[in-house]
Design a protein around this motif. Structure first.
Motif, PDB file in Angstrom:
ATOM      1  N   ILE A  33      -9.906  10.513  10.735  1.00  0.00           N
ATOM      2  CA  ILE A  33      -8.500  10.476  10.276  1.00  0.00           C
ATOM      3  C   ILE A  33      -8.657  10.523   8.797  1.00  0.00           C
ATOM      4  N   GLY A  34      -9.831   9.897   8.186  1.00  0.00           N
ATOM      5  CA  GLY A  34      -9.851   9.803   6.762  1.00  0.00           C
ATOM      6  C   GLY A  34      -9.102   8.543   6.240  1.00  0.00           C
ATOM      7  N   GLU A  35      -8.429   8.645   5.191  1.00  0.00           N
ATOM      8  CA  GLU A  35      -7.346   7.743   4.534  1.00  0.00           C
ATOM      9  C   GLU A  35      -6.496   7.112   5.851  1.00  0.00           C
ATOM     10  N   ILE A  36      -6.389   5.711   5.961  1.00  0.00           N
ATOM     11  CA  ILE A  36      -5.678   5.136   6.949  1.00  0.00           C
ATOM     12  C   ILE A  36      -4.330   5.468   6.664  1.00  0.00           C
ATOM     13  N   ASP A  37      -3.792   5.854   5.729  1.00  0.00           N
ATOM     14  CA  ASP A  37      -2.287   5.925   5.401  1.00  0.00           C
ATOM     15  C   ASP A  37      -1.884   7.407   6.242  1.00  0.00           C
ATOM     16  N   VAL A  38      -2.769   8.133   6.698  1.00  0.00           N
ATOM     17  CA  VAL A  38      -2.531   9.248   7.773  1.00  0.00           C
ATOM     18  C   VAL A  38      -1.901   8.699   9.067  1.00  0.00           C
ATOM     19  N   THR A  39      -2.705   7.981   9.529  1.00  0.00           N
ATOM     20  CA  THR A  39      -2.100   7.059  11.007  1.00  0.00           C
ATOM     21  C   THR A  39      -1.048   6.230  10.629  1.00  0.00           C
ATOM     22  N   ASP A  40      -0.981   5.533   9.555  1.00  0.00           N
ATOM     23  CA  ASP A  40       0.278   4.629   9.037  1.00  0.00           C
ATOM     24  C   ASP A  40       1.381   5.248   9.123  1.00  0.00           C
ATOM     25  N   THR A  41       1.391   6.609   8.379  1.00  0.00           N
ATOM     26  CA  THR A  41       2.723   7.586   8.231  1.00  0.00           C
ATOM     27  C   THR A  41       3.313   8.033   9.642  1.00  0.00           C
ATOM     28  N   ILE A  42       2.139   8.359  10.347  1.00  0.00           N
ATOM     29  CA  ILE A  42       2.621   8.922  11.715  1.00  0.00           C
ATOM     30  C   ILE A  42       2.956   7.603  12.572  1.00  0.00           C
ATOM     31  N   LYS A  43       2.512   6.569  12.627  1.00  0.00           N
ATOM     32  CA  LYS A  43       2.794   5.353  13.461  1.00  0.00           C
ATOM     33  C   LYS A  43       4.499   5.146  12.953  1.00  0.00           C
ATOM     34  N   LYS A  44       4.769   5.125  11.568  1.00  0.00           N
ATOM     35  CA  LYS A  44       6.145   4.910  11.379  1.00  0.00           C
ATOM     36  C   LYS A  44       7.227   6.050  11.870  1.00  0.00           C
ATOM     37  N   ILE A  45       6.692   6.933  12.539  1.00  0.00           N
ATOM     38  CA  ILE A  45       7.562   8.016  12.988  1.00  0.00           C
ATOM     39  C   ILE A  45       7.643   8.282  14.486  1.00  0.00           C
ATOM     40  N   ASP A  56     -14.738   8.127   9.517  1.00  0.00           N
ATOM     41  CA  ASP A  56     -13.782   6.855   9.213  1.00  0.00           C
ATOM     42  C   ASP A  56     -14.446   5.725   8.795  1.00  0.00           C
ATOM     43  N   GLY A  57     -13.716   5.043   8.040  1.00  0.00           N
ATOM     44  CA  GLY A  57     -14.344   3.771   7.402  1.00  0.00           C
ATOM     45  C   GLY A  57     -13.762   2.730   8.377  1.00  0.00           C
ATOM     46  N   THR A  58     -13.850   1.459   7.717  1.00  0.00           N
ATOM     47  CA  THR A  58     -13.732   0.092   8.266  1.00  0.00           C
ATOM     48  C   THR A  58     -12.357   0.033   8.604  1.00  0.00           C
ATOM     49  N   GLU A  59     -11.508   0.534   7.967  1.00  0.00           N
ATOM     50  CA  GLU A  59     -10.077   0.231   8.594  1.00  0.00           C
ATOM     51  C   GLU A  59      -9.790   0.787   9.668  1.00  0.00           C
ATOM     52  N   ALA A  60     -10.082   2.219   9.923  1.00  0.00           N
ATOM     53  CA  ALA A  60      -9.830   2.988  11.010  1.00  0.00           C
ATOM     54  C   ALA A  60     -10.633   2.352  12.238  1.00  0.00           C
ATOM     55  N   ARG A  61     -11.858   2.038  12.168  1.00  0.00           N
ATOM     56  CA  ARG A  61     -12.678   1.376  12.910  1.00  0.00           C
ATOM     57  C   ARG A  61     -12.157   0.107  13.426  1.00  0.00           C
TER      58      ARG A  61
END
Length: 164
Positions: A33-45, A56-61
């Motif tokens: 994913i990379g930066e978690i704002d990628v999935t945060d943006t998708i989840k808003k839609i 992926d880092g600790t936030e995604a994990r």
């Protein structure tokens, strides 16, 4: 149900990807994913199902599992980032997939788009390639398809253009 399947965004999300997100009923992201704002943006839609990948880092994990197995409209699905492909499954999952194969097995990681039927395990394998700009792939890709009563229909490759 209309599914948009993507992987290996490596923190990259653009208006073209978001256009396809808006057309889907659900979005499935197969890691890196990379930066978690990628999935945060998708989840808003749209609703999102995802797994974390090796970059992926600790936030995604913390938010997403290594493996995600679920049933949608009668279709048994298993997603994992590093899963391999028919006759070359990753050693971590090789025995598990033989013992209890899903109907659809999805992995990412390779940045190589591949859809292949596994005759031995009678499952369909999908790798959507890479939607991001980081990596050796030349063309950014995703997949979209529909699930109707446990069957996959209208499978389509989406080419997002050359990696710049």
């Amino acid at each position: 149900m209309k599914i948009l399947l993507l992987s290996d965004t490596h923190s990259y999300l653009d208006e073209t990807i978001l256009k396809y997100v808006k057309l889907a009923d659900e979005v499935w992201h197969v890691g890196d994913i990379g930066e978690i704002d990628v999935t945060d943006t998708i989840k808003k839609i749209k609703p999102l199902r995802a797994v974390y990948g090796n970059i992926d880092g600790t936030e995604a994990r913390a938010e997403f599992p290594l493996d995600n197995r679920f049933v949608v409209d009668g279709l048994d699905v298993w997603m994992t980032h590093i899963g391999g492909y028919p006759n070359k499954y990753n050693p971590r999952i090789k025995e598990m997939i033989k013992e209890n194969p899903p109907k659809l097995f999805i992995s990412g990681h390779s940045h190589i788009l591949k859809v292949q039927y596994d005759q031995k395990l009678q499952l369909l394998h999908m790798n959507p390639g890479a939607a991001g700009k980081h990596g050796f792939h030349q063309v950014r890709t995703m997949l979209r398809f529909e699930i109707v009563k446990g069957e996959i229909t209208n499978l389509e490759v989406i080419e997002l253009g050359k990696r710049a």
